[in-house]
Design an enzyme around this catalytic site. Structure first.
Site, mmCIF file in Angstrom:
data_model
loop_
_atom_site.group_PDB
_atom_site.id
_atom_site.type_symbol
_atom_site.label_atom_id
_atom_site.label_comp_id
_atom_site.label_asym_id
_atom_site.label_seq_id
_atom_site.Cartn_x
_atom_site.Cartn_y
_atom_site.Cartn_z
ATOM 1 N N ASN A 1 0.852 -1.181 0.000
ATOM 2 C CA ASN A 1 0.000 0.000 0.000
ATOM 3 C C ASN A 1 0.889 1.232 0.000
ATOM 4 O O ASN A 1 1.292 1.740 1.043
ATOM 5 C CB ASN A 1 -0.941 -0.023 1.206
ATOM 6 C CG ASN A 1 -1.943 -1.149 1.106
ATOM 7 O OD1 ASN A 1 -2.884 -1.068 0.318
ATOM 8 N ND2 ASN A 1 -1.719 -2.216 1.867
ATOM 9 N N GLU A 2 1.189 1.682 -1.206
ATOM 10 C CA GLU A 2 2.115 2.794 -1.395
ATOM 11 C C GLU A 2 1.420 4.110 -1.052
ATOM 12 O O GLU A 2 0.194 4.153 -0.889
ATOM 13 C CB GLU A 2 2.605 2.800 -2.847
ATOM 14 C CG GLU A 2 3.365 1.532 -3.259
ATOM 15 C CD GLU A 2 4.759 1.415 -2.642
ATOM 16 O OE1 GLU A 2 5.060 2.088 -1.633
ATOM 17 O OE2 GLU A 2 5.558 0.609 -3.165
ATOM 18 N N PRO A 3 2.206 5.195 -0.922
ATOM 19 C CA PRO A 3 1.607 6.497 -0.634
ATOM 20 C C PRO A 3 0.422 6.789 -1.550
ATOM 21 O O PRO A 3 0.493 6.572 -2.753
ATOM 22 C CB PRO A 3 2.771 7.463 -0.897
ATOM 23 C CG PRO A 3 3.984 6.662 -0.566
ATOM 24 C CD PRO A 3 3.673 5.262 -1.021
ATOM 25 N N SER B 1 -2.562 5.319 -0.952
ATOM 26 C CA SER B 1 -3.563 4.245 -0.785
ATOM 27 C C SER B 1 -4.584 4.656 0.264
ATOM 28 O O SER B 1 -4.216 4.990 1.387
ATOM 29 C CB SER B 1 -2.896 2.950 -0.316
ATOM 30 O OG SER B 1 -1.941 2.513 -1.246
ATOM 31 N N THR C 1 10.328 2.019 -3.746
ATOM 32 C CA THR C 1 10.150 0.598 -3.456
ATOM 33 C C THR C 1 10.848 -0.249 -4.521
ATOM 34 O O THR C 1 11.534 -1.231 -4.220
ATOM 35 C CB THR C 1 8.649 0.255 -3.424
ATOM 36 O OG1 THR C 1 8.039 1.006 -2.377
ATOM 37 C CG2 THR C 1 8.423 -1.235 -3.196
#
Ligand code: PGA
Length: 263
Positions: free
Chosen positions: A168-170, A172, A187
């Site tokens: 869940n990247e920035p 999300s 990432t």
């Protein structure tokens, strides 16, 4: 209803008034990993005594490796059985074959599943081989399987330098569920060593959502090393924001951060 063992992580050894979640600093990641393994083993044994299953949410990466090594040791030396354990992994690269060296399915087999007595059908890792057209249905079913298994009892998490939990990247949202995501460039850079360069590193992944993670009854986030210190501080002391998805854990009422001195 059987009595569950008490949580055996010590409460907030290094607490300060800025922390919004319970956090314990251990002298080393090895000691921290043993404490987390101890809590998991205690729950597995209590449920065995009650003839019930345990549902574990599992993570990959360098962070949980010592935890899995300790669980394997407890299986071999202390007879800890995983016959009543069901697992759901957080995420998987997409696309990727399960047999690929860098797939998270492969990681789980090599680090844990191949060395314990878990029923193979009880281990779930998102499928990195599906055609795009069946992904939505797969993700829905993944959520349904978690529910059908009784929900996640303990969710193990690492934290990425983007503040991600799972992938869940920035950006999300809090309500996100299992879905396909695009990986953040930081990432991908952090993973590029494993894949022999950024150009070979997958651009996508399938991940449990923030909401899926927050629905776990207990969440343990582990972080080791100085390179994690700043993002841990932001997740623990900063505002709750989709820009750092680990910060959503401040809203969970049974979460524990476990870090080593450096982190
Ligand atoms: P790591 O990754 O355990 O390899 O540091 C953690 C993460 O990206 O969630």
């Amino acid at each position: 209803m059987s009595r569950e063992p008490p949580m055996n992580l010590p409460p907030t050894a290094a607490s300060n008034r800025f922390e919004h979640v319970p956090l314990t600093v251990f002298p080393s990641s090895a000691e921290a990993s043993r404490a987390v393994a101890g809590e998991i083993a205690a729950l597995i044994r209590a449920r065995q005594a009650a003839k019930r299953t345990v549902v574990l949410g599992l993570a990959t990466g360098s962070t949980p490796q010592q935890l899995y090594a300790e669980l394997v040791r407890m299986h071999r030396e202390e007879g800890l059985s995983f016959a009543n354990v069901v697992t759901f992994n957080l995420d998987e690269y997409f696309p990727i074959q399960p047999s690929a060296l860098r797939s998270y399915r492969h990681f789980m087999q090599v680090n844990l599943f191949d060395h314990i007595d878990i029923v193979p059908a009880n281990t779930h890792v998102p499928d990195g081989t599906l055609p795009i057209s069946s992904l939505d249905a797969f993700c829905r079913e993944y959520e349904e399987k978690i529910q059908a298994a009784g929900g996640i009892d303990i969710q193990i998490l690492g934290i990425g330098r983007t503040g991600h939990i799972g992938f869940n990247e920035p950006g999300s949202p809090r309500r996100s569920r299992t879905r396909m995501v695009t990986l953040d460039s930081l990432t991908r850079r952090d993973a590029s060593g494993d894949f022999g360069g950024e150009e070979n590193t997958p651009r996508h992944a399938v991940t449990m959502g923030v909401r899926t993670i927050l629905e776990a009854r207990r969440v343990i986030l582990m972080a080791w090393g100085q390179h994690k210190a700043e993002i841990v501080r932001e997740a623990v002391e900063g505002p709750v924001t989709p820009q750092i998805t680990a910060s959503f854990l401040q809203e969970h009422d049974n979460v524990h951060f476990v870090v080593d001195m450096a982190a």
